[in-house]
Design a protein around this motif. Structure first.
Motif, PDB file in Angstrom:
ATOM      1  N   ARG A 160      -1.955  21.827 -12.914  1.00 55.51           N
ATOM      2  CA  ARG A 160      -1.898  20.481 -13.947  1.00 55.51           C
ATOM      3  C   ARG A 160      -1.285  19.375 -13.185  1.00 55.51           C
ATOM      4  NH1 ARG A 160       1.073  20.974 -19.483  1.00 55.51           N
ATOM      5  NH2 ARG A 160      -0.143  19.308 -19.513  1.00 55.51           N
ATOM      6  N   TRP A 161      -1.027  19.435 -11.959  1.00 56.42           N
ATOM      7  CA  TRP A 161      -1.127  18.083 -10.981  1.00 56.42           C
ATOM      8  C   TRP A 161      -2.444  17.764 -10.650  1.00 56.42           C
ATOM      9  CZ3 TRP A 161      -3.239  17.981  -6.203  1.00 56.42           C
ATOM     10  CH2 TRP A 161      -3.168  16.785  -5.461  1.00 56.42           C
ATOM     11  N   GLY A 162      -3.391  18.709 -10.304  1.00 55.11           N
ATOM     12  CA  GLY A 162      -4.588  18.344  -9.984  1.00 55.11           C
ATOM     13  C   GLY A 162      -5.410  17.815 -11.261  1.00 55.11           C
ATOM     14  N   ALA A 163      -5.031  18.138 -12.416  1.00 55.59           N
ATOM     15  CA  ALA A 163      -5.654  17.775 -13.640  1.00 55.59           C
ATOM     16  C   ALA A 163      -5.392  16.150 -13.869  1.00 55.59           C
ATOM     17  CB  ALA A 163      -5.590  18.422 -14.760  1.00 55.59           C
ATOM     18  N   GLY A 164      -4.069  15.727 -13.319  1.00 55.56           N
ATOM     19  CA  GLY A 164      -3.700  14.369 -13.535  1.00 55.56           C
ATOM     20  C   GLY A 164      -3.986  13.616 -12.120  1.00 55.56           C
ATOM     21  N   ALA A 165      -4.173  14.310 -11.215  1.00 54.88           N
ATOM     22  CA  ALA A 165      -4.262  13.633  -9.864  1.00 54.88           C
ATOM     23  C   ALA A 165      -5.806  13.095  -9.833  1.00 54.88           C
ATOM     24  CB  ALA A 165      -3.694  14.231  -8.735  1.00 54.88           C
ATOM     25  N   THR A 614      -1.991  26.383 -24.891  1.00 54.05           N
ATOM     26  CA  THR A 614      -0.828  26.887 -25.908  1.00 54.05           C
ATOM     27  C   THR A 614       0.551  25.931 -25.651  1.00 54.05           C
ATOM     28  OG1 THR A 614      -0.253  28.444 -24.224  1.00 54.05           O
ATOM     29  CG2 THR A 614      -1.744  29.170 -25.901  1.00 54.05           C
ATOM     30  N   ALA A 615       1.401  26.503 -26.331  1.00 52.90           N
ATOM     31  CA  ALA A 615       2.999  25.647 -26.063  1.00 52.90           C
ATOM     32  C   ALA A 615       3.130  26.287 -24.659  1.00 52.90           C
ATOM     33  CB  ALA A 615       3.847  26.128 -27.249  1.00 52.90           C
ATOM     34  N   GLU A 616       2.921  27.420 -24.452  1.00 52.11           N
ATOM     35  CA  GLU A 616       3.319  27.603 -22.872  1.00 52.11           C
ATOM     36  C   GLU A 616       2.815  26.792 -21.955  1.00 52.11           C
ATOM     37  OE1 GLU A 616       3.415  31.749 -25.140  1.00 52.11           O
ATOM     38  OE2 GLU A 616       2.244  29.894 -25.003  1.00 52.11           O
ATOM     39  N   TRP A 617       1.424  26.303 -22.071  1.00 51.10           N
ATOM     40  CA  TRP A 617       0.671  25.639 -21.076  1.00 51.10           C
ATOM     41  C   TRP A 617       1.281  24.089 -21.329  1.00 51.10           C
ATOM     42  CZ3 TRP A 617      -2.238  25.855 -16.888  1.00 51.10           C
ATOM     43  CH2 TRP A 617      -2.921  24.552 -16.555  1.00 51.10           C
ATOM     44  N   GLN A 618       1.424  23.494 -22.143  1.00 53.64           N
ATOM     45  CA  GLN A 618       2.036  22.394 -22.552  1.00 53.64           C
ATOM     46  C   GLN A 618       3.371  22.139 -21.847  1.00 53.64           C
ATOM     47  OE1 GLN A 618       1.085  20.663 -26.381  1.00 53.64           O
ATOM     48  NE2 GLN A 618      -0.120  22.441 -26.612  1.00 53.64           N
ATOM     49  N   ALA A 619       4.203  23.054 -22.106  1.00 58.87           N
ATOM     50  CA  ALA A 619       5.535  23.350 -21.396  1.00 58.87           C
ATOM     51  C   ALA A 619       5.678  23.150 -19.922  1.00 58.87           C
ATOM     52  CB  ALA A 619       6.354  24.231 -21.799  1.00 58.87           C
ATOM     53  N   ILE A 620       4.574  23.303 -19.420  1.00 57.58           N
ATOM     54  CA  ILE A 620       4.573  23.538 -17.805  1.00 57.58           C
ATOM     55  C   ILE A 620       4.835  22.033 -17.242  1.00 57.58           C
ATOM     56  CG2 ILE A 620       3.201  23.903 -15.703  1.00 57.58           C
ATOM     57  CD1 ILE A 620       1.738  26.175 -16.915  1.00 57.58           C
ATOM     58  N   LYS A 621       6.068  22.002 -16.187  1.00 55.82           N
ATOM     59  CA  LYS A 621       6.117  20.755 -15.904  1.00 55.82           C
ATOM     60  C   LYS A 621       5.610  20.498 -14.422  1.00 55.82           C
ATOM     61  CE  LYS A 621      10.296  19.496 -18.464  1.00 55.82           C
ATOM     62  NZ  LYS A 621      10.063  20.382 -19.378  1.00 55.82           N
ATOM     63  N   THR A 622       5.132  19.455 -13.984  1.00 52.63           N
ATOM     64  CA  THR A 622       4.509  19.225 -12.776  1.00 52.63           C
ATOM     65  C   THR A 622       4.783  17.855 -12.179  1.00 52.63           C
ATOM     66  OG1 THR A 622       2.469  19.406 -11.471  1.00 52.63           O
ATOM     67  CG2 THR A 622       2.413  18.371 -13.537  1.00 52.63           C
ATOM     68  N   SER A 623       4.457  17.671 -11.124  1.00 55.45           N
ATOM     69  CA  SER A 623       4.775  16.380 -10.108  1.00 55.45           C
ATOM     70  C   SER A 623       3.555  15.547 -10.360  1.00 55.45           C
ATOM     71  CB  SER A 623       4.918  16.595  -8.749  1.00 55.45           C
ATOM     72  OG  SER A 623       3.652  17.195  -7.978  1.00 55.45           O
ATOM     73  N   ALA A 624       3.784  14.321 -10.415  1.00 54.41           N
ATOM     74  CA  ALA A 624       2.559  13.174 -10.163  1.00 54.41           C
ATOM     75  C   ALA A 624       2.381  12.676  -8.911  1.00 54.41           C
ATOM     76  CB  ALA A 624       2.858  12.162 -11.515  1.00 54.41           C
TER      77      ALA A 624
END
Length: 891
Positions: A160-165, A614-624
């Motif tokens: 999820r960090w990679g998808a944003g970075a 899913t809701a589980e995926w969206q709930a994952i918190k990550t750094s930016a």
């Protein structure tokens, strides 16, 4: 400045109300008329060169040489720039780890970390992390998903960090499907477009992927193949893929499939034929009137297994069936219109009445000769006709155990025994078949007929269904077949690649005990594409590839020792014998159901929010942030050491190797399954010891695949396969090595680290087809981190050879007829390599001397399998990523 071929061939194509810029092969044919006879796959390469002509990486001479291929048959080195990159999470996580590490390294050498960013579109599909811990129940998928998120929390946070970075980087969340099926059903466009200088440019869709079965999308006329993660990273960073223009083997198909034969049976026959022909490093292109009888899904089934028949790809051209599939899967009408118009304008349209292209060589197959088959017990090319499977297994059992009759062991707490040949895993799995509605519907119809007659699956069989996409569940539900599959225990266990990659989960403890204590040879039957030794389950020694309906049949029969066409599968409610022929649907029955239940809306609905998760995926918190905040305590993701001590300057050069030692002495057909860490992490191994030291409980070890982002775990598991025979460690099986001169035998990792402490360079020696199998970059990364400087083999598989170069490990090839056996090597010899200090170049020779303990020495001239100047440049830099990093830092 003179006009280039690219400029001269620039043209416009109007389709409906839209106008596209493209680079016309018809215009190029005015100068090179023989290009009209090119295979369709080479036309894709030719357009790629023409569009990217820069007189540096691609010159007019390169374009002209390929355009004249049909006349000359010659092919030199070219620079190929794929339209996009596809990843799955096992190989994708370490690729993103490398990109994050490159950002750190860029800052260290004084460059701009923002330059480390994909320039080509990248899609990563999380599909390899779900494991079949739970099966045979309605809640299996939910339980497996919960475990998946628990086990992979750190990895998913990182992704999820990679998808944003990173720009141009998308992540398809878990629970969507297998990357190749998602690619086929949604991501692929056949003709790609991009905006450039205020215009929309149209060009053939092409892809490289970090999974060898990326080839599947060639069924939709998208040229693509598997590469190592390191090659994929370079491609996404704008580097062309250096390759030699391949031979193209034409495979003519005639006739139509007979009753009872499936696309799986067809592809197993094709695998067998092409393996016998030898097509490693070649393109295979299918042609002939038989194509008109194959659905797009059938073509994709054939294209998927290109790695199994050894080819770089198995290509199908654009025709009406390709357009029908694009419409069926919900692609935009404008895109479908563009695909047709572009293909016809570029000479890339397959017309039934057109002359056949020119090929290097031609094979042929009459579809009418296809018979029901399986492949096994340990290679996809070892096809066995269905009636002969029982006899084939009996021969395997006799050869491996000496038993001429099956042995049985009573199972504690039950009223049955487990015997040699019994099927303990029956899995409908893998993109090869779960992308094909005809074989999945056939499996459902067999299950329906069996259920209605009262048949049940044998109690020792672990059954599972892992659909390749959510669309599969939708059409099985609509056809009313899901309930019948569930009744036989084929409940959906998750959406992803499961049993085929070793994520089969455990078999029941009493069965495992019986196998271990009784030395039984039990089996699996799966609808996958890989059945190499030790891959499916540590408890299963014989594995058979089969069509989904045959997976259901063998779950009912319970043993491969039954003669499927002669022996009953079971008894109906009245006690009457039921045979396979009583359950098998006709081709018309299958086609009728498929036509009734599948619609474009079904695909549009399932892929509408494909990146949301899913809701589980969206709930994952990550750094930016631009760079990743590494956690030194993480056992999943660590900053790799590849760039430690790196400078902006290219190293002075390679050095000769004096008195190196043989870490592993191996035979033929060593696969990446033998080399790369995969599957579960066994106790009492270096990797397990490391995790235990870091307070990880054995129940939480997870798989090597899930820990690919941590080099400390992975290097401890390199060469881990329980079936691996290192002849330098006599009397052992598995990941062991011998230290010389002490003679101490220990886990291979421990021996390698002992040599590292002594400053000793290491060599691996293999036989024919070294590195066959999946495009596992860790087979090369782990090799390098163990201190291996060179791999000497009789022949190499394409992807692994490239990966070795990409990691700065030198692949060297014995002369024809020379190898471990002819030299009499036993692994105690010292090895010296000379000729390296003079500089590395493509196709150079290297002198090797092998000196035994008594001082006797023998010399051999080896061929450096650095095949192109581009590969030589990568090697001189210490690897492809080092080269890219220096180039970007200097820009």
């Amino acid at each position: 400045m003179s006009k280039t071929l690219r400029d001269a061939c620039r043209a416009n194509l109007t389709v409906g109300s839209k106008t596209y810029r493209y680079y016309s092969l018809a215009s190029l044919a005015e100068t090179y008329p023989s290009l009209a006879r090119l295979p369709f796959s080479l036309k894709v390469l030719l357009e790629n060169l023409l569009r990217n002509q820069d007189e540096s990486s691609v010159t007019a001479a390169d374009i002209g040489a390929l355009a004249n291929w049909a006349e000359s048959g010659e092919g030199g080195e070219i620079a190929f720039r794929p339209s996009r990159v596809l990843m799955q999470d096992f190989t994708g996580v370490p690729a993103v780890v490398d990109l994050a590490a490159m950002r750190d390294a860029m800052g260290t050498i004084g460059g701009n970390p923002e330059k480390i960013n994909p320039l080509s579109p990248v899609d990563l599909v999380i599909d390899h992390s779900v494991m079949v811990d739970h099966a045979g129940g309605a809640d299996a998928a939910a339980k497996n998903t919960a475990l998946e998120f628990t086990r992979n929390k750190e990895r998913y946070e990182f992704l999820r960090w990679g998808a944003g970075a990173f720009d141009n980087f998308r992540v398809v969340p878990p629970g969507t499907g297998i990357c190749h099926q998602v690619n086929l059903e949604y991501l692929a466009q056949t003709i790609w477009t991009r905006d450039e200088d205020g215009e929309t440019v149209a060009y053939p869709d092409s892809v490289v992927g970090t999974d060898s079965h990326t080839t599947m999308v060639n069924g939709l006329a998208v040229l693509g193949w598997g590469v190592g993660g390191i090659e994929a990273e370079a491609a996404m960073l704008g580097q062309p893929i250096s390759m030699l223009v391949p031979d193209v083997i034409g495979f003519r198909l005639d006739g139509k499939l007979p009753e009872g034969a499936t696309a799986t049976d067809l592809v197993l026959m094709i695998v067998e034929a092409l393996r016998k022909r030898g097509v490693v490093g070649k393109f295979v292109e299918f042609f002939g009137p038989g194509l008109d009888q194959l659905s797009l899904a059938d073509r994709a089934t054939i294209a998927n297994m290109a790695p199994e028949y050894g080819a770089t790809c198995g290509f199908f051209p654009i025709d009406d069936e390709a357009l029908n599939y694009l419409r069926l899967t919900g692609r935009d009408d404008d895109r479908v219109a563009l695909v047709e118009a572009y293909a016809k304008a570029q000479g890339m349209w397959r017309a039934s009445d057109a002359a056949d292209p020119h090929f290097t060589d031609i094979l042929s197959l009459d579809l009418a000769t296809v018979v029901p088959s399986m492949a096994g017990p340990k290679r996809p090319q070892d096809r066995v006709a269905l009636p002969d499977v029982a006899a084939s297994f009996a021969a395997t059992l006799a050869e491996s155990t000496g038993r001429t009759a099956p042995k049985s062991v009573a199972i504690d707490g039950t009223d049955y025994s487990l015997s040699d040949g019994d099927v303990v895993i029956a899995a409908i799995t893998s993109c090869t078949n779960t992308s094909n509605p005809s074989v999945l519907v056939a499996a459902g119809l067999v299950a329906k007929a069996a259920h209605e007659r009262g048949l049940t699956v044998q109690p020792w069989v672990k059954t599972s269904l892992a659909p390749g996409s959510q669309v599969v569940s939708a059409y099985l539900d609509k056809a009313g077949l899901t309930s019948h599959l569930d009744a036989l225990g084929f409940h959906t266990v998750g959406y992803g690649c499961t049993t085929c990659i070793g994520n089969s989960g455990p078999i029941a403890a009493p069965l495992a005990k019986a196998v271990e204590e009784g030395g039984l040879t039990v089996t699996s039957v799966l609808s996958g594409n890989r059945n190499f030794e030790g891959r499916i389950s540590p408890h299963v020694a014989a594995n058979y590839l089969a069509s989904p309906p045959l997976v259901v049949a063998y779950a009912l029969a319970g043993s491969v020792s039954k003669v499927m066409n002669d022996d009953p599968l079971g008894q109906d409610k009245d006690g009457n014998d039921v045979y396979l022929r009583d359950l098998w649907p006709s081709n018309d029955d299958i086609r009728t159901v498929v036509d009734q239940v599948i619609s474009a809306e079904m695909f549009r609905e399932r892929y509408a929010d494909v990146f949301k998760g899913t809701a589980e995926w969206q709930a994952i918190k990550t750094s930016a942030g631009l760079t990743f905040d590494w956690d030194d305590s993480s056992t999943y993701v660590q900053n790799p050491p590849y760039f430690e001590g790196m400078s902006r300057d290219v190293p002075a050069g390679a050095s000769d190797i004096e008195n190196g030692r043989i870490l592993a002495l191996l035979g033929d057909s060593i696969t990446t399954d033998h080399i790369s860490p995969a599957g579960s992490i066994a106790r009492d191994t270096p990797a397990a010891d490391f995790l235990t030291e870091h307070q990880v409980r054995p129940v939480d070890f997870n798989s090597f695949g899930s820990r690919r982002g941590n080099h400390k775990v992975m290097m401890r598991g390199t060469f881990p396969n329980i079936r691996l025979k290192n002849m330098a460690a006599t009397g052992t099986t598995g990941g062991f090595a011998q230290h010389v001169p002490s003679g101490d035998v220990a886990p291979l990792y421990d021996v390698a680290m002992r040599y590292a402490d002594e400053g000793t360079a290491l060599i691996v020696i293999g036989g024919k087809e070294y590195g066959t199998g999946s495009s596992r970059d860790w087979a090369a990364k782990g090799t390098r981190l163990l201190g291996v400087k060179a791999v000497i083999a009789e022949s190499f598989e394409r992807i692994h050879r490239s990966n070795l170069i990409g990691m700065g490990v030198l692949p060297l090839q014995f002369p024809e007829g020379v190898g471990r056996e002819s030299l009499g090597l036993d692994g105690t010899e010292s090895v010296s390599l000379t000729g390296l200090a003079g500089g590395i170049s493509a196709g150079m020779e290297v002198q090797a001397s092998f000196t035994s303990a008594d001082g006797k020495s023998q010399s051999v001239t080896l061929l450096a399998r650095i095949d192109t100047d581009g590969e030589a440049t990568y090697f001189k830099n210490g690897g492809i990523l080092h080269y890219v990093l220096r180039q970007l830092a200097a820009a």
